[in-house]
Design a protein around this motif. Sequence first.
Motif, PDB file in Angstrom:
ATOM      1  N   VAL A  73      -0.074  10.250 -31.346  1.00 10.89           N
ATOM      2  CA  VAL A  73      -0.145  11.686 -31.030  1.00 10.89           C
ATOM      3  C   VAL A  73      -1.307  11.860 -30.048  1.00 10.89           C
ATOM      4  O   VAL A  73      -2.458  11.995 -30.434  1.00 10.89           O
ATOM      5  CB  VAL A  73      -0.313  12.559 -32.305  1.00 10.89           C
ATOM      6  N   PHE A  74      -0.952  11.793 -28.793  1.00  9.06           N
ATOM      7  CA  PHE A  74      -1.907  11.877 -27.699  1.00  9.06           C
ATOM      8  C   PHE A  74      -1.907  13.299 -27.146  1.00  9.06           C
ATOM      9  O   PHE A  74      -1.073  14.121 -27.510  1.00  9.06           O
ATOM     10  CB  PHE A  74      -1.551  10.853 -26.621  1.00  9.06           C
ATOM     11  N   PRO A  75      -2.867  13.632 -26.261  1.00 14.28           N
ATOM     12  CA  PRO A  75      -2.909  14.980 -25.699  1.00 14.28           C
ATOM     13  C   PRO A  75      -1.546  15.422 -25.152  1.00 14.28           C
ATOM     14  O   PRO A  75      -0.866  14.657 -24.463  1.00 14.28           O
ATOM     15  CB  PRO A  75      -3.959  14.865 -24.592  1.00 14.28           C
ATOM     16  N   GLY A  76      -1.164  16.648 -25.513  1.00 14.37           N
ATOM     17  CA  GLY A  76       0.133  17.173 -25.111  1.00 14.37           C
ATOM     18  C   GLY A  76       1.216  16.976 -26.158  1.00 14.37           C
ATOM     19  O   GLY A  76       2.374  17.311 -25.917  1.00 14.37           O
ATOM     20  N   THR A  77       0.837  16.457 -27.332  1.00 15.93           N
ATOM     21  CA  THR A  77       1.806  16.222 -28.399  1.00 15.93           C
ATOM     22  C   THR A  77       1.664  17.284 -29.487  1.00 15.93           C
ATOM     23  O   THR A  77       0.571  17.566 -29.956  1.00 15.93           O
ATOM     24  CB  THR A  77       1.601  14.825 -29.037  1.00 15.93           C
ATOM     25  N   VAL A  78       2.783  17.848 -29.862  1.00 15.37           N
ATOM     26  CA  VAL A  78       2.861  18.758 -31.000  1.00 15.37           C
ATOM     27  C   VAL A  78       3.486  17.983 -32.150  1.00 15.37           C
ATOM     28  O   VAL A  78       4.445  17.244 -31.950  1.00 15.37           O
ATOM     29  CB  VAL A  78       3.718  19.996 -30.662  1.00 15.37           C
ATOM     30  N   PHE A  79       2.928  18.123 -33.353  1.00 11.79           N
ATOM     31  CA  PHE A  79       3.544  17.443 -34.492  1.00 11.79           C
ATOM     32  C   PHE A  79       3.398  18.300 -35.744  1.00 11.79           C
ATOM     33  O   PHE A  79       2.532  19.170 -35.834  1.00 11.79           O
ATOM     34  CB  PHE A  79       2.964  16.040 -34.693  1.00 11.79           C
ATOM     35  N   TYR A  80       4.286  18.047 -36.712  1.00 12.46           N
ATOM     36  CA  TYR A  80       4.273  18.862 -37.917  1.00 12.46           C
ATOM     37  C   TYR A  80       4.756  18.053 -39.112  1.00 12.46           C
ATOM     38  O   TYR A  80       5.452  17.048 -38.981  1.00 12.46           O
ATOM     39  CB  TYR A  80       5.126  20.129 -37.740  1.00 12.46           C
ATOM     40  N   ASN A  81       4.352  18.549 -40.285  1.00 14.12           N
ATOM     41  CA  ASN A  81       4.810  17.978 -41.545  1.00 14.12           C
ATOM     42  C   ASN A  81       6.172  18.577 -41.856  1.00 14.12           C
ATOM     43  O   ASN A  81       6.274  19.781 -42.091  1.00 14.12           O
ATOM     44  CB  ASN A  81       3.805  18.323 -42.654  1.00 14.12           C
TER      45      ASN A  81
END
Length: 384
Positions: free
Chosen positions: A255-263
């Motif tokens: 998860v690098f800059p510009g990445t959106v992530f969610y549970n």
Amino acid sequence: MSNWPIMPLIEAADIASGITLGRKTKETDLFTVPYLRVANVQDGHLDLDEIKQIEVTRSELNKWRLAAGDLLLTEGGDLDKLGRGTCWREELPLCIHQNHIFRVRLELDTHDPEFVAYQVGSDYGKAYFLKHAKKTTGIASINKKVLSVFPLISPPLKEQRQIAACLKAQLAEVDKARQAAEAQLRETTKLADAIVFGSIRSGKTTKHNLGEVLQEVKRGIGDSWADYPVLGATRDGLAPAKEPPGKKPERYKPVFPGTVFYNPMRILIGSIALVDDDDTPGITSPDYVALQGRSGMVDSRWFYYWLRSPLGEQCILSLARGAVRERMLFNRLAEGEIELPDYDVQVKASAALAALKPMRHAIESKINDINILPQKILAQAFEM
């Protein structure tokens, strides 16, 4: 304060644990009454948002009925629950307590309940409980014997009341400052929503399925996993993960800059994060959904704030199937619709959203400082 007498708590109070849930009785003349659970008794206040009820006999009701001024203390569990408590101020006309909560009923002609509650909740009180608690991994508890010999600082009643009144006034000012800072934080969220809404209303938009404009990050980080911190997504956004990598750390997603992530199990309550340009690159659990906006179509920062806005919440809810703990993987999210402004408009809005981040951090830092103040105030009052 060092000249004030100290006595075992049992000499100044009657101490009792509460009703045992699931106990059996042959009596049929029962009363349904509310009772306090450990979750209701917080550090310095009661949380009465959810009150459960239990059937009791008349003798049980008389035995465990709470009275004004009763000090309620939890026996433990997680370390933060050890000796946690507050005074009962007749918030309900009738209430009892369960057996994992101690009721301390003080002699009111010699001891002020507020003064004792502040003392128990201070570093002085917490240090005693931590020293004498029974401990296992991450869990600690006290019993009635430990509580009974708590070394109660006992100045004259008049001084107790004066100290309690002073502490109450100081803590009320701290609470006002906290509420003001939290209101500022909410305003930054409203401002972010306004920026997103404004970008959509500013000109031409096109409708897309999310799967058309987003790309999922599927590949694991590989052998370089140890070079990166493990990150998680909370309701407040990006945060260090609570757990270290599992058995197959190479499968953790970059998860690098510009990445959106969610549970995917907690997206319904807003556990969504963005790794922004100034954040440290990391890895996250392979169970999480990680994605990025397709180049030239979606600005990832803009999309993150859209997803956390009422528009994003509405989209997520439209895709939910009603299960309490359902998993919303990327293929489900991809079915959602989004109204996209031109990419240049997104980029402009994204720059404005980026400017909110240092503002939020400053307010959050202020709140953290404010949250430390109550313990500092109590520590000074009961310094031995």
